[in-house]
Write an enzyme that holds these catalytic residues in place. Structure first.
Site, mmCIF file in Angstrom:
data_model
loop_
_atom_site.group_PDB
_atom_site.id
_atom_site.type_symbol
_atom_site.label_atom_id
_atom_site.label_comp_id
_atom_site.label_asym_id
_atom_site.label_seq_id
_atom_site.Cartn_x
_atom_site.Cartn_y
_atom_site.Cartn_z
ATOM 1 N NE ARG A 94 -2.125 8.707 -8.872
ATOM 2 C CZ ARG A 94 -2.682 8.300 -7.940
ATOM 3 N NH1 ARG A 94 -2.137 7.794 -6.996
ATOM 4 N NH2 ARG A 94 -4.414 8.425 -7.819
ATOM 5 C CG ASP A 154 -5.562 9.009 6.268
ATOM 6 O OD1 ASP A 154 -4.987 9.462 7.202
ATOM 7 O OD2 ASP A 154 -6.597 9.367 5.792
ATOM 8 C CG ASP A 188 -3.838 11.113 -6.174
ATOM 9 O OD1 ASP A 188 -3.888 10.211 -5.253
ATOM 10 O OD2 ASP A 188 -5.044 11.739 -6.721
ATOM 11 C CE LYS A 219 -1.292 11.076 6.118
ATOM 12 N NZ LYS A 219 -2.495 11.731 5.635
ATOM 13 C CG PHE A 227 -3.187 15.496 1.742
ATOM 14 C CD1 PHE A 227 -4.070 14.496 1.675
ATOM 15 C CD2 PHE A 227 -2.630 16.017 0.469
ATOM 16 C CE1 PHE A 227 -4.348 13.945 0.226
ATOM 17 C CE2 PHE A 227 -3.098 15.494 -0.705
ATOM 18 C CZ PHE A 227 -3.959 14.370 -0.866
ATOM 19 C CB VAL A 228 2.584 13.317 2.059
ATOM 20 C CG1 VAL A 228 2.754 14.162 3.553
ATOM 21 C CG2 VAL A 228 1.775 12.050 2.312
ATOM 22 C CD GLU A 260 -3.137 0.716 0.274
ATOM 23 O OE1 GLU A 260 -2.333 1.652 -0.367
ATOM 24 O OE2 GLU A 260 -4.303 0.967 0.676
ATOM 25 C CG ASP A 261 -0.880 4.700 -1.229
ATOM 26 O OD1 ASP A 261 -1.755 4.328 -0.611
ATOM 27 O OD2 ASP A 261 -1.702 5.800 -2.096
HETATM 28 P P1 5GP Z 1 -7.775 4.660 4.578
HETATM 29 O O1 5GP Z 1 -8.702 3.907 4.052
HETATM 30 O O2 5GP Z 1 -6.472 3.990 5.347
HETATM 31 O O3 5GP Z 1 -8.115 5.896 5.373
HETATM 32 O O4 5GP Z 1 -7.063 5.673 3.236
HETATM 33 C C1 5GP Z 1 -6.188 4.968 2.391
HETATM 34 C C2 5GP Z 1 -6.160 5.812 1.401
HETATM 35 O O5 5GP Z 1 -6.366 7.366 1.353
HETATM 36 C C3 5GP Z 1 -4.780 5.819 0.560
HETATM 37 O O6 5GP Z 1 -4.686 4.753 -0.077
HETATM 38 C C4 5GP Z 1 -4.688 6.963 -0.180
HETATM 39 O O7 5GP Z 1 -5.281 6.823 -1.459
HETATM 40 C C5 5GP Z 1 -5.664 7.976 0.574
HETATM 41 N N1 5GP Z 1 -4.788 8.918 1.399
HETATM 42 C C6 5GP Z 1 -4.719 9.157 2.821
HETATM 43 N N2 5GP Z 1 -3.870 9.913 3.058
HETATM 44 C C7 5GP Z 1 -3.229 10.611 2.228
HETATM 45 C C8 5GP Z 1 -2.413 11.726 1.895
HETATM 46 O O8 5GP Z 1 -1.936 12.238 3.053
HETATM 47 N N3 5GP Z 1 -2.035 11.818 0.750
HETATM 48 C C9 5GP Z 1 -2.533 11.059 -0.340
HETATM 49 N N4 5GP Z 1 -2.215 11.550 -1.688
HETATM 50 N N5 5GP Z 1 -3.593 10.176 -0.456
HETATM 51 C C10 5GP Z 1 -3.920 9.954 1.075
HETATM 52 MG MG MG Z 2 -4.559 3.919 -2.065
#
Ligand code: 5GP
Ligand code: MG
Length: 178
Positions: A168, A106, A162, A134, A155-156, A102-103
């Protein structure tokens, strides 16, 4: 490095290319050690993980395979809430050692909703490698087994991540300027 503007927002340099490369190498070394002789299947989650997955994969010195999936979320019944399923998953997962790539984790919502679907396919093992977490944003019980960087709740963009489609291709990580 200086600040950049993407759409309406200003971002400042956060983690350099060199630091990213060093961090990715470290996680790759852990995977090399933990998965020697196991031929793990890395499953990259599109779109965000494609750069991290490519860099991580090239640092693996063991036998390993890679594939990519896209997650789509739809409304389930009132008892199941939102359901996340995958498209593009053609590999047999039964008895394979799976590493989700995963990237960023969050809130953890995406992976928390998707893990049961993978578990149902009876892999030999299932772990998560993420470029970023995070910790202060986490709301669901998701734990990364491999994590390159823990970052603050901001936010990054860059390195595959992106802001509304853009950013990206930036090789470093940038963070939203307060
Ligand atoms: P989660 O389901 O864990 O809340 O969210 C994960 C997804 O939210 C990530 O795969 C990404 O696409 C997006 N996301 C969460 N935080 C960030 C951030 O700081 N920057 C960006 N570009 N995308 C984020
Ligand atoms: Mg993602």
């Amino acid at each position: 490095m200086s600040d950049i503007k993407i759409h309406d927002k200003i971002f400042e340099p956060f983690i350099s290319k060199a630091k990213i490369a060093e961090g990715v190498k470290k996680v790759a070394a852990e995977i090399n050690r933990d998965y020697a002789g196991k031929n793990p299947l890395l499953l990259g989650i599109l779109n965000g993980s494609f750069i991290f997955a490519a860099d991580l994969f090239r640092e693996l010195e063991i036998e390993a395979e890679i594939s990519f999936i896209k997650l789509v979320s739809y409304k389930g019944t009132s008892s199941t809430g939102n359901v996340v399923t995958s498209i593009g998953l053609e590999e047999q997962l039964a008895d394979r050692h799976i590493i989700i790539v995963e990237d960023i984790i969050d809130t953890g919502k995406t992976l928390h909703s998707f893990m049961p679907e993978l578990q149902n396919r009876k892999p030999a093992s299932l772990k998560i490698a993420t470029f970023l977490t995070k910790p202060d944003a986490l709301k669901y019980p998701v734990k990364a087994d491999y994590n390159v960087f823990e970052i603050e709740h901001k936010f990054v963009v860059g390195y595959g991540l992106d802001y509304d489609g853009l950013g990206r291709n930036i090789p470093e990580l940038y963070i939203l300027k307060a």
